[in-house]
Design a protein around this motif. Structure first.
Motif, PDB file in Angstrom:
ATOM      1  N   LEU A   1      71.379 -36.132  70.344  1.00  0.00           N
ATOM      2  CA  LEU A   1      71.888 -37.251  69.555  1.00  0.00           C
ATOM      3  C   LEU A   1      72.547 -36.676  68.311  1.00  0.00           C
ATOM      4  CD1 LEU A   1      68.827 -39.674  69.684  1.00  0.00           C
ATOM      5  CD2 LEU A   1      70.937 -39.849  70.999  1.00  0.00           C
ATOM      6  N   LYS A   2      73.747 -37.132  67.974  1.00  0.00           N
ATOM      7  CA  LYS A   2      74.484 -36.522  66.872  1.00  0.00           C
ATOM      8  C   LYS A   2      75.237 -37.583  66.090  1.00  0.00           C
ATOM      9  CE  LYS A   2      77.442 -32.496  65.994  1.00  0.00           C
ATOM     10  NZ  LYS A   2      78.224 -31.401  66.648  1.00  0.00           N
ATOM     11  N   THR A   3      75.353 -37.383  64.766  1.00  0.00           N
ATOM     12  CA  THR A   3      76.118 -38.282  63.919  1.00  0.00           C
ATOM     13  C   THR A   3      76.616 -37.518  62.699  1.00  0.00           C
ATOM     14  OG1 THR A   3      76.105 -40.433  62.807  1.00  0.00           O
ATOM     15  CG2 THR A   3      74.178 -39.051  62.481  1.00  0.00           C
TER      16      THR A   3
ATOM     17  N   MET B   1      68.684 -51.237  73.750  1.00  0.00           N
ATOM     18  CA  MET B   1      69.378 -50.540  72.672  1.00  0.00           C
ATOM     19  C   MET B   1      69.220 -49.030  72.846  1.00  0.00           C
ATOM     20  SD  MET B   1      68.754 -50.844  68.561  1.00  0.00           S
ATOM     21  CE  MET B   1      69.668 -49.814  67.411  1.00  0.00           C
ATOM     22  N   PRO B   2      70.318 -48.247  72.853  1.00  0.00           N
ATOM     23  CA  PRO B   2      70.223 -46.802  73.071  1.00  0.00           C
ATOM     24  C   PRO B   2      69.628 -46.091  71.851  1.00  0.00           C
ATOM     25  CG  PRO B   2      72.477 -47.427  72.549  1.00  0.00           C
ATOM     26  CD  PRO B   2      71.701 -48.705  72.684  1.00  0.00           C
ATOM     27  N   ASN B   3      69.188 -44.859  72.082  1.00  0.00           N
ATOM     28  CA  ASN B   3      68.718 -44.040  70.979  1.00  0.00           C
ATOM     29  C   ASN B   3      69.847 -43.823  69.965  1.00  0.00           C
ATOM     30  OD1 ASN B   3      66.239 -43.787  72.260  1.00  0.00           O
ATOM     31  ND2 ASN B   3      66.818 -41.893  73.309  1.00  0.00           N
ATOM     32  N   LYS B   4      69.483 -43.760  68.686  1.00  0.00           N
ATOM     33  CA  LYS B   4      70.502 -43.687  67.648  1.00  0.00           C
ATOM     34  C   LYS B   4      69.993 -42.870  66.470  1.00  0.00           C
ATOM     35  CE  LYS B   4      73.418 -46.673  64.745  1.00  0.00           C
ATOM     36  NZ  LYS B   4      73.684 -48.087  64.340  1.00  0.00           N
ATOM     37  N   ILE B   5      70.895 -42.093  65.863  1.00  0.00           N
ATOM     38  CA  ILE B   5      70.601 -41.349  64.639  1.00  0.00           C
ATOM     39  C   ILE B   5      71.640 -41.721  63.588  1.00  0.00           C
ATOM     40  CG2 ILE B   5      71.860 -39.337  65.501  1.00  0.00           C
ATOM     41  CD1 ILE B   5      69.995 -37.591  63.808  1.00  0.00           C
ATOM     42  N   THR B   6      71.179 -41.947  62.346  1.00  0.00           N
ATOM     43  CA  THR B   6      72.060 -42.406  61.269  1.00  0.00           C
ATOM     44  C   THR B   6      71.774 -41.614  59.999  1.00  0.00           C
ATOM     45  OG1 THR B   6      71.960 -44.639  62.207  1.00  0.00           O
ATOM     46  CG2 THR B   6      72.867 -44.437  59.993  1.00  0.00           C
ATOM     47  N   ILE B   7      72.828 -41.306  59.254  1.00  0.00           N
ATOM     48  CA  ILE B   7      72.702 -40.662  57.943  1.00  0.00           C
ATOM     49  C   ILE B   7      73.038 -41.698  56.880  1.00  0.00           C
ATOM     50  CG2 ILE B   7      73.500 -38.822  56.408  1.00  0.00           C
ATOM     51  CD1 ILE B   7      74.377 -37.288  58.890  1.00  0.00           C
ATOM     52  N   TYR B   8      72.100 -41.961  55.975  1.00  0.00           N
ATOM     53  CA  TYR B   8      72.330 -42.910  54.889  1.00  0.00           C
ATOM     54  C   TYR B   8      72.566 -42.148  53.588  1.00  0.00           C
ATOM     55  CZ  TYR B   8      70.678 -46.589  58.016  1.00  0.00           C
ATOM     56  OH  TYR B   8      70.544 -47.467  59.063  1.00  0.00           O
ATOM     57  N   LEU B   9      73.660 -42.501  52.909  1.00  0.00           N
ATOM     58  CA  LEU B   9      74.006 -41.926  51.610  1.00  0.00           C
ATOM     59  C   LEU B   9      74.115 -43.059  50.602  1.00  0.00           C
ATOM     60  CD1 LEU B   9      76.744 -39.376  52.747  1.00  0.00           C
ATOM     61  CD2 LEU B   9      74.391 -38.863  52.086  1.00  0.00           C
ATOM     62  N   PRO B  10      74.194 -42.767  49.285  1.00  0.00           N
ATOM     63  CA  PRO B  10      74.364 -43.824  48.284  1.00  0.00           C
ATOM     64  C   PRO B  10      75.567 -44.707  48.598  1.00  0.00           C
ATOM     65  CG  PRO B  10      73.829 -41.765  47.205  1.00  0.00           C
ATOM     66  CD  PRO B  10      74.013 -41.442  48.654  1.00  0.00           C
ATOM     67  N   ALA B  11      75.521 -45.938  48.086  1.00  0.00           N
ATOM     68  CA  ALA B  11      76.560 -46.936  48.413  1.00  0.00           C
ATOM     69  C   ALA B  11      77.956 -46.434  48.059  1.00  0.00           C
ATOM     70  CB  ALA B  11      76.262 -48.245  47.685  1.00  0.00           C
ATOM     71  N   ASN B  12      78.083 -45.686  46.968  1.00  0.00           N
ATOM     72  CA  ASN B  12      79.372 -45.116  46.580  1.00  0.00           C
ATOM     73  C   ASN B  12      79.237 -43.594  46.627  1.00  0.00           C
ATOM     74  OD1 ASN B  12      81.956 -44.725  45.639  1.00  0.00           O
ATOM     75  ND2 ASN B  12      81.377 -44.920  43.483  1.00  0.00           N
TER      76      ASN B  12
ATOM     77  N   ILE C   1      76.219 -33.568  58.799  1.00  0.00           N
ATOM     78  CA  ILE C   1      76.114 -33.681  60.251  1.00  0.00           C
ATOM     79  C   ILE C   1      74.636 -33.552  60.627  1.00  0.00           C
ATOM     80  CG2 ILE C   1      76.815 -32.757  62.488  1.00  0.00           C
ATOM     81  CD1 ILE C   1      79.239 -31.527  61.104  1.00  0.00           C
ATOM     82  N   ALA C   2      74.112 -34.544  61.344  1.00  0.00           N
ATOM     83  CA  ALA C   2      72.708 -34.530  61.761  1.00  0.00           C
ATOM     84  C   ALA C   2      72.636 -34.714  63.273  1.00  0.00           C
ATOM     85  CB  ALA C   2      71.928 -35.652  61.063  1.00  0.00           C
ATOM     86  N   TRP C   3      71.645 -34.075  63.879  1.00  0.00           N
ATOM     87  CA  TRP C   3      71.455 -34.246  65.315  1.00  0.00           C
ATOM     88  C   TRP C   3      69.997 -34.006  65.697  1.00  0.00           C
ATOM     89  CZ3 TRP C   3      73.441 -29.955  63.043  1.00  0.00           C
ATOM     90  CH2 TRP C   3      72.927 -28.707  63.414  1.00  0.00           C
ATOM     91  N   VAL C   4      69.621 -34.651  66.796  1.00  0.00           N
ATOM     92  CA  VAL C   4      68.308 -34.436  67.394  1.00  0.00           C
ATOM     93  C   VAL C   4      68.483 -33.416  68.506  1.00  0.00           C
ATOM     94  CG1 VAL C   4      66.357 -35.495  68.580  1.00  0.00           C
ATOM     95  CG2 VAL C   4      67.625 -36.806  66.861  1.00  0.00           C
ATOM     96  N   ASP C   5      67.832 -32.268  68.345  1.00  0.00           N
ATOM     97  CA  ASP C   5      67.938 -31.191  69.330  1.00  0.00           C
ATOM     98  C   ASP C   5      66.993 -31.506  70.494  1.00  0.00           C
ATOM     99  OD1 ASP C   5      68.358 -28.881  70.689  1.00  0.00           O
ATOM    100  OD2 ASP C   5      67.837 -27.530  69.039  1.00  0.00           O
TER     101      ASP C   5
ATOM    102  N   THR D   1      61.032 -46.002  64.943  1.00  0.00           N
ATOM    103  CA  THR D   1      61.918 -45.526  63.891  1.00  0.00           C
ATOM    104  C   THR D   1      61.262 -44.387  63.119  1.00  0.00           C
ATOM    105  OG1 THR D   1      62.910 -47.719  63.635  1.00  0.00           O
ATOM    106  CG2 THR D   1      63.196 -46.181  61.810  1.00  0.00           C
ATOM    107  N   HIS D   2      61.996 -43.305  62.948  1.00  0.00           N
ATOM    108  CA  HIS D   2      61.521 -42.127  62.216  1.00  0.00           C
ATOM    109  C   HIS D   2      62.505 -41.847  61.070  1.00  0.00           C
ATOM    110  CE1 HIS D   2      58.770 -41.158  65.603  1.00  0.00           C
ATOM    111  NE2 HIS D   2      59.768 -41.661  66.338  1.00  0.00           N
ATOM    112  N   ARG D   3      61.978 -41.705  59.867  1.00  0.00           N
ATOM    113  CA  ARG D   3      62.836 -41.512  58.692  1.00  0.00           C
ATOM    114  C   ARG D   3      62.520 -40.179  58.026  1.00  0.00           C
ATOM    115  NH1 ARG D   3      61.473 -47.054  58.506  1.00  0.00           N
ATOM    116  NH2 ARG D   3      63.311 -48.417  58.690  1.00  0.00           N
ATOM    117  N   PHE D   4      63.603 -39.492  57.608  1.00  0.00           N
ATOM    118  CA  PHE D   4      63.469 -38.173  56.995  1.00  0.00           C
ATOM    119  C   PHE D   4      64.349 -38.110  55.745  1.00  0.00           C
ATOM    120  CE2 PHE D   4      63.084 -37.915  61.592  1.00  0.00           C
ATOM    121  CZ  PHE D   4      61.821 -37.347  61.741  1.00  0.00           C
ATOM    122  N   PRO D   5      63.768 -38.297  54.576  1.00  0.00           N
ATOM    123  CA  PRO D   5      64.565 -38.189  53.335  1.00  0.00           C
ATOM    124  C   PRO D   5      64.952 -36.733  53.077  1.00  0.00           C
ATOM    125  CG  PRO D   5      62.249 -38.506  52.808  1.00  0.00           C
ATOM    126  CD  PRO D   5      62.361 -38.638  54.298  1.00  0.00           C
TER     127      PRO D   5
END
Length: 264
Positions: free
Chosen positions: A124-126, A1-12, A113-117, A84-88
């Protein structure tokens, strides 16, 4: 599985300007990497497609950011181990933001927009979109909107007199998909006999840039309603219809959005 970055927001993820957005940036790594930190920005863009006056160029697409805020994350520079690393994060949205709008030739979009520099490698960008419903002042109007009326007089070329129409909406602010009620009061002071009423919902968008102007009109709803009103008579009619789900929000003059408008 490749490295991945995700932004989670409220369901709506729909907010009003001036509110707080809480979210989470999650980074999943299959191996350790050295970074200059993990970055997050909030951006609002106006995207337009307009007619260019320059010879040989029919249309030009442009994308202009009017909000660009960096969001602080507790993600220091250094090496991040696999896992896994999480940043609220928590962001206070700016005041008086125009609503999200997708109405050619004008689009108003908001996104995180989030990315790992990454040092000596590809970042990594999303990104994740955020819907804005308008500013808090508009929200108060939506909670308790006042009625709105329009009085129109129609004269005839080959007949004397006129017809007066007073149309009243129960409230001035409506939601997309909502069923609205129009109360119509007619006064036929002419020699003509009224056989029917026609009602339509139109959306107009306009973009101006230097000497170029692009105007478009879309008819979303059009209906002919049977209604008889004899000369020198008065009458009333109540009409209900549902606003289409494909409408874009009304967009007037807003700071930093100086050349676009959408009216209904």
């Amino acid at each position: 599985m490749p490295n991945k970055i995700t932004i989670y927001l409220p369901a709506n993820p729909e907010f009003f300007s001036g509110e707080v957005v809480n979210g989470l940036v999650e980074v999943n790594l299959t191996k350790s990497i050295k970074t200059r930190g993990i970055k997050l920005i909030f951006r609002g863009c106006e995207m337009v497609q307009y007619v260019n006056a320059e010879p040989g160029v029919a249309r030009v697409n442009t994308k202009v950011p009017f909000i660009l805020n960096r969001v602080e994350l507790n993600a220091p520079t250094g090496e991040y181990k696999s896992g896994t690393h999480r940043f609220p994060f928590s962001v206070l949205l700016p005041a008086y933001m125009p609503a999200t709008c997708v109405c050619k030739p004008v689009e108003i979009r908001y996104e995180f927009i989030a990315w790992v520099d990454v040092k000596l490698g590809f970042d990594l960008k999303t990104r994740n979109l955020l819907r804005i419903g308008g500013d808090l002042f508009d929200r108060r109007l939506w909670l308790s909107p006042p009625p709105v009326s329009k009085d129109i007089k129609k004269s005839f070329m080959f007949a004397s007199g006129h017809i007066s129409v007073l149309a009243t909406l129960a409230k001035s602010h409506c939601f997309i998909g909502e069923t609205i009620t129009i109360n119509m009061r007619l006064d036929n002071q002419s020699e003509k006999r009224v056989d029917s009423l026609k009602i339509s919902l139109r959306q107009r968008s306009c973009y101006e840039h230097n000497s170029s102007k692009d105007k478009r009109k879309i008819v979303f709803f059009k209906q002919k309603i049977g209604f008889v009103l004899e000369p020198s008579c008065q009458g009333e009619k109540v009409i209900q219809f549902q606003l289409p789900l494909t409408l874009s929000p009304t967009l007037g003059h807003v700071e930093n959005i100086k050349h676009a408008s959408i009216k209904h």
